[in-house]
Motif scaffolding. Structure first.
Motif, PDB file in Angstrom:
ATOM      1  N   GLU A  29       7.574  -5.177   7.621  1.00 36.30           N
ATOM      2  CA  GLU A  29       6.479  -4.755   8.499  1.00 36.30           C
ATOM      3  C   GLU A  29       5.810  -3.483   7.986  1.00 36.30           C
ATOM      4  O   GLU A  29       4.571  -3.417   7.865  1.00 36.30           O
ATOM      5  CB  GLU A  29       6.996  -4.531   9.919  1.00 36.30           C
ATOM      6  CG  GLU A  29       5.888  -4.121  10.889  1.00 36.30           C
ATOM      7  CD  GLU A  29       6.400  -3.795  12.286  1.00 36.30           C
ATOM      8  OE1 GLU A  29       5.563  -3.718  13.217  1.00 36.30           O
ATOM      9  OE2 GLU A  29       7.617  -3.616  12.453  1.00 36.30           O
ATOM     10  N   THR A  30       6.614  -2.467   7.680  1.00 35.69           N
ATOM     11  CA  THR A  30       6.025  -1.203   7.230  1.00 35.69           C
ATOM     12  C   THR A  30       5.429  -1.336   5.827  1.00 35.69           C
ATOM     13  O   THR A  30       4.384  -0.747   5.543  1.00 35.69           O
ATOM     14  CB  THR A  30       7.075  -0.078   7.259  1.00 35.69           C
ATOM     15  OG1 THR A  30       8.286  -0.509   6.620  1.00 35.69           O
ATOM     16  CG2 THR A  30       7.394   0.323   8.689  1.00 35.69           C
TER      17      THR A  30
ATOM     18  N   SER B 169       4.013  -3.991   4.578  1.00 29.52           N
ATOM     19  CA  SER B 169       2.734  -4.683   4.751  1.00 29.52           C
ATOM     20  C   SER B 169       1.656  -3.719   5.234  1.00 29.52           C
ATOM     21  O   SER B 169       0.509  -3.749   4.753  1.00 29.52           O
ATOM     22  CB  SER B 169       2.899  -5.833   5.750  1.00 29.52           C
ATOM     23  OG  SER B 169       1.664  -6.492   5.970  1.00 29.52           O
ATOM     24  N   MET B 170       2.006  -2.815   6.147  1.00 29.56           N
ATOM     25  CA  MET B 170       1.042  -1.837   6.657  1.00 29.56           C
ATOM     26  C   MET B 170       0.667  -0.819   5.582  1.00 29.56           C
ATOM     27  O   MET B 170      -0.489  -0.406   5.480  1.00 29.56           O
ATOM     28  CB  MET B 170       1.625  -1.141   7.879  1.00 29.56           C
ATOM     29  CG  MET B 170       1.807  -2.060   9.083  1.00 29.56           C
ATOM     30  SD  MET B 170       2.632  -1.238  10.471  1.00 29.56           S
ATOM     31  CE  MET B 170       1.343  -0.103  11.007  1.00 29.56           C
TER      32      MET B 170
ATOM     33  N   LYS C 126       0.622  -1.347   2.354  1.00 33.30           N
ATOM     34  CA  LYS C 126      -0.269  -2.054   1.430  1.00 33.30           C
ATOM     35  C   LYS C 126      -1.672  -2.170   2.021  1.00 33.30           C
ATOM     36  O   LYS C 126      -2.672  -1.876   1.357  1.00 33.30           O
ATOM     37  CB  LYS C 126       0.315  -3.447   1.144  1.00 33.30           C
ATOM     38  CG  LYS C 126      -0.638  -4.427   0.482  1.00 33.30           C
ATOM     39  CD  LYS C 126      -1.022  -3.996  -0.922  1.00 33.30           C
ATOM     40  CE  LYS C 126      -1.864  -5.083  -1.588  1.00 33.30           C
ATOM     41  NZ  LYS C 126      -2.318  -4.675  -2.934  1.00 33.30           N
ATOM     42  N   GLU C 127      -1.750  -2.590   3.277  1.00 35.05           N
ATOM     43  CA  GLU C 127      -3.045  -2.808   3.934  1.00 35.05           C
ATOM     44  C   GLU C 127      -3.868  -1.534   4.007  1.00 35.05           C
ATOM     45  O   GLU C 127      -5.096  -1.560   3.845  1.00 35.05           O
ATOM     46  CB  GLU C 127      -2.798  -3.356   5.341  1.00 35.05           C
ATOM     47  CG  GLU C 127      -4.044  -3.593   6.150  1.00 35.05           C
ATOM     48  CD  GLU C 127      -3.729  -4.034   7.567  1.00 35.05           C
ATOM     49  OE1 GLU C 127      -4.585  -3.823   8.457  1.00 35.05           O
ATOM     50  OE2 GLU C 127      -2.624  -4.575   7.798  1.00 35.05           O
ATOM     51  N   ARG C 128      -3.195  -0.379   4.212  1.00 33.17           N
ATOM     52  CA  ARG C 128      -3.906   0.888   4.399  1.00 33.17           C
ATOM     53  C   ARG C 128      -4.064   1.690   3.113  1.00 33.17           C
ATOM     54  O   ARG C 128      -4.591   2.799   3.132  1.00 33.17           O
ATOM     55  CB  ARG C 128      -3.194   1.720   5.467  1.00 33.17           C
ATOM     56  CG  ARG C 128      -3.141   0.992   6.806  1.00 33.17           C
ATOM     57  CD  ARG C 128      -2.511   1.797   7.903  1.00 33.17           C
ATOM     58  NE  ARG C 128      -2.397   0.994   9.133  1.00 33.17           N
ATOM     59  CZ  ARG C 128      -2.454   1.473  10.357  1.00 33.17           C
ATOM     60  NH1 ARG C 128      -2.631   2.780  10.539  1.00 33.17           N
ATOM     61  NH2 ARG C 128      -2.327   0.692  11.395  1.00 33.17           N
ATOM     62  N   GLY C 129      -3.602   1.136   1.999  1.00 33.35           N
ATOM     63  CA  GLY C 129      -3.786   1.797   0.712  1.00 33.35           C
ATOM     64  C   GLY C 129      -2.959   3.047   0.520  1.00 33.35           C
ATOM     65  O   GLY C 129      -3.308   3.925  -0.272  1.00 33.35           O
TER      66      GLY C 129
ATOM     67  N   HIS D 282       5.452  -6.838  -1.751  1.00 32.95           N
ATOM     68  CA  HIS D 282       4.232  -6.710  -0.949  1.00 32.95           C
ATOM     69  C   HIS D 282       3.070  -6.114  -1.753  1.00 32.95           C
ATOM     70  O   HIS D 282       1.976  -5.932  -1.209  1.00 32.95           O
ATOM     71  CB  HIS D 282       4.499  -5.845   0.286  1.00 32.95           C
ATOM     72  CG  HIS D 282       5.215  -6.569   1.380  1.00 32.95           C
ATOM     73  ND1 HIS D 282       4.558  -7.264   2.375  1.00 32.95           N
ATOM     74  CD2 HIS D 282       6.540  -6.726   1.634  1.00 32.95           C
ATOM     75  CE1 HIS D 282       5.441  -7.820   3.197  1.00 32.95           C
ATOM     76  NE2 HIS D 282       6.649  -7.501   2.776  1.00 32.95           N
TER      77      HIS D 282
ATOM     78  N   VAL E  94       2.791  -3.078  -2.959  1.00 29.31           N
ATOM     79  CA  VAL E  94       2.533  -1.681  -2.615  1.00 29.31           C
ATOM     80  C   VAL E  94       2.320  -0.863  -3.896  1.00 29.31           C
ATOM     81  O   VAL E  94       2.969  -1.098  -4.910  1.00 29.31           O
ATOM     82  CB  VAL E  94       3.727  -1.109  -1.818  1.00 29.31           C
ATOM     83  CG1 VAL E  94       3.617   0.393  -1.649  1.00 29.31           C
ATOM     84  CG2 VAL E  94       3.816  -1.794  -0.458  1.00 29.31           C
TER      85      VAL E  94
END
Length: 396
Positions: free
Chosen positions: A243-244, A246-247, A249-252, A295, A297
């Motif tokens: 979960e963390t 993925s977040m 990665k999504e937020r750069g 993910h 990252v």
């Protein structure tokens, strides 16, 4: 003018045979094949690459490696030892480092930029930010003495946290370091750090001044709070999960796992605490990094080395070696140069026209064996366009 000829890693890809022309402090030209300008100083190189980056270290100038020593060490000793460590880092191939909390790094940054000391570029946080009784607080001492000796500003509440950011900026900080959780150096199990509202205030104030925020985070709560607050880098990140990750990665957000520091465990007398720590570190090596890689990252190299006997500056290449367990050698080189530079917000880490001339020349190819990043394989270091011998040729 300096011209390098050989195999090139340009921060992204490999050029099997190429030429790099350096004029003053910039890269003038990069080309495939051999293209040597007249009158140039030519270096035939086996492997050319951008200078290495350590995105998380400390200039503590200590011999013993514990929280109390980090705070009470004589500051003159710290300055002298850290100046020595700066040169060691440079001759080991490091042209950019980020100090996330110490008493001298802001001045090292200033003096290096003025050309008065030899070493890598230093992105310094000045004092780090921690809660009262949290990390960097030598709790064996009275609170007034502890605050005077600490390399952290203690702050409690969003308002105090905003002021602490301004205090660090007043020191000359070029990044803000926060403790979203406690750490092993506190001596026991990991304790909470800043609450979410405090972290949000720190990030907001830092970004208002154009500074990135690096968050020390152990455990899911601290990692999640750091993400939600909008920090720029997650440091250590023990307890990362899908979960963390993925977040992140999504937020750069960039992830700096500091594997090298966990090769050398802190001494712990309490058997229960020792087992607790060993389990966290084991999981960090077996799961946290694999989750981050799966993910996609952005991972950057950082050692959390402090300049002690157990964590000596100059051996910082160990982070790259440890990362090679989870990714290809080429991906490790990116994490050690271009990605790390991007995470720090500095336009280096690539061998491209117009970029700053921060490069190293190696005796052997690290894409074949990542151990070839070790100091005695570094023949030359070019920092700001100036040529220095690396530990492959230099003798102290």
């Amino acid at each position: 003018m300096i011209t390098l000829v050989g195999k090139i890693f340009d921060g992204e890809k490999i050029i099997e045979q190429g030429t790099v022309v350096i004029e003053n402090d910039k890269i003038e030209r990069v080309s495939e094949g051999i293209d040597i300008p007249q009158g140039s100083e030519v270096i035939q190189a086996n492997f050319i690459m951008p200078g290495l980056v350590d995105a998380h270290l400390h200039f503590f100038g200590v011999e013993e490696d514990n929280g109390l020593s980090w705070n009470i060490v004589n500051e003159i000793d710290v300055a002298i030892r850290s100046t020595r460590d700066m040169e060691r880092l440079l001759r080991s191939g490091f042209t950019l480092v980020r100090d996330l909390g110490s008493k001298v790094a802001v001045r090292l940054d200033y003096l290096q930029r003025r050309g008065e000391i030899l070493g890598p570029t230093v992105i310094a946080s000045g004092y780090s930010l921690a809660i009262t009784g949290g990390n960097d607080d030598p709790k064996d001492l009275p609170i007034d003495i502890a605050q005077r000796l600490s390399y952290s500003f203690y702050c409690d509440s969003p308002y105090e946290c905003r002021k602490a950011v301004r205090m660090a900026i007043r020191q000359g900080a070029r990044v803000i370091k926060v403790y979203a959780s406690g750490a092993f150096s506190q001596g026991g199990k990991i304790l909470p750090g800043f609450a979410l509202d405090e972290l949000k205030a720190i990030v907001d104030e830092s970004h208002r001044f154009g500074l990135k925020v690096a968050s020390h985070a152990y455990g899911k709560e601290a990692i999640m709070n750091s993400i939600l607050a909008g920090v720029d880098t997650i440091e250590h990140g023990l307890g990362l999960d899908d979960e963390t990750a993925s977040m992140i990665k999504e937020r750069g957000i960039c992830y700096i796992p500091t594997l090298a520091t966990y090769e050398v465990p802190f001494e712990v007398r309490d058997p229960e605490v020792r087992i607790y720590r060993e389990e966290l570190v084991k999981r960090h090596f077996s799961e946290d990094i694999r989750i981050a890689v799966s993910h996609g990252v952005k991972i950057a190299t950082g050692t959390d080395y402090v300049g002690s006997k157990k964590r000596p500056h100059g051996q910082n290449y160990r982070e790259s070696v440890l990362l090679s367990r989870y990714m290809s050698n080429l991906e490790v080189l990116r994490a050690s140069t271009s990605i790390a530079s991007e995470c720090l917000g500095v336009k280096v880490g690539y061998i491209r026209e117009g970029y700053k001339a921060d490069l190293i020349v190696l005796k052997d190819d690290p894409t074949r064996d990542i151990e070839n990043l070790k100091p005695n394989n570094v023949s030359y270091v070019i920092k700001d366009g100036k040529l220095y011998t690396g530990y492959g040729l230099y003798q102290e």
